[in-house]
Design a protein around this motif. Structure first.
Motif: not given
Length: 175
Positions: A31-36, A49-53
């Protein structure tokens, strides 16, 4: 290890067009990619690409049944295990600063005598060897296990995954 590290690995596998080269699972919704994640990905993230995943997850391996609460280390003799050349195993923690323990995740490839790359805390492969298990050096370059820096270790693991997936069928069969 915290799911953010798995997310970064999933992102890099997708970015390198490797998800279609194998059977994979990601048992929670991305659902997200954070600072890490951005740190592991060098702050270079493609939102499409995030939306595809996000649309692809959660994902079970072909032949895997039951979802998150039914996956265990004793799943063996199944096609998704027997047909794989190697496993990319992700541990609960990758930081040397965290509580270091081995979980069920690494034991699935071990009990199936399957070569694996272990995205885990530094010296985790060394710990397995001290416990009496054999790993797959020199077939798999395990130098990443000695790297203390998480970002460098992450890149070393990606390099080894790319090396193995670039092998021809003949090369991998000989391997």
């Amino acid at each position: 290890f915290p799911s953010h590290d798995r997310r970064a690995l999933l992102y890099k596998l997708a970015e390198n067009n490797l998800l279609d080269k194998g059977n994979w699972s990601f048992l929670t919704k991305l659902d997200f990619l954070a600072a890490r994640h951005n740190q592991l990905l060098n702050n270079n993230v493609d939102e499409s690409l995030i939306n595809k995943l996000v649309d692809m997850t959660p994902q079970l391996m072909q032949g895997e049944q039951g979802g998150y609460h039914h996956v265990n280390a004793t799943d063996n003799n199944s096609s998704y295990t027997l047909d794989a050349y190697f496993d990319i195993c992700t541990e609960t923690t990758i930081s040397a600063d965290d509580y270091l323990s081995l979980t069920e995740k690494v034991f699935k490839p071990l009990i199936n005598f399957q070569p694996f790359i272990f995205h885990s805390f530094p010296k985790s492969l060394d710990l397995l060897r001290r416990l009496g298990f054999k790993t797959f050096h020199p077939f798999i370059n395990e130098d990443y296990d000695n790297e203390m820096n998480e970002n460098t270790r992450f890149q070393m693991i990606l390099n080894e995954i790319n090396r193995l997936t670039a092998m021809s069928k003949e090369e991998i069969h000989n391997w």
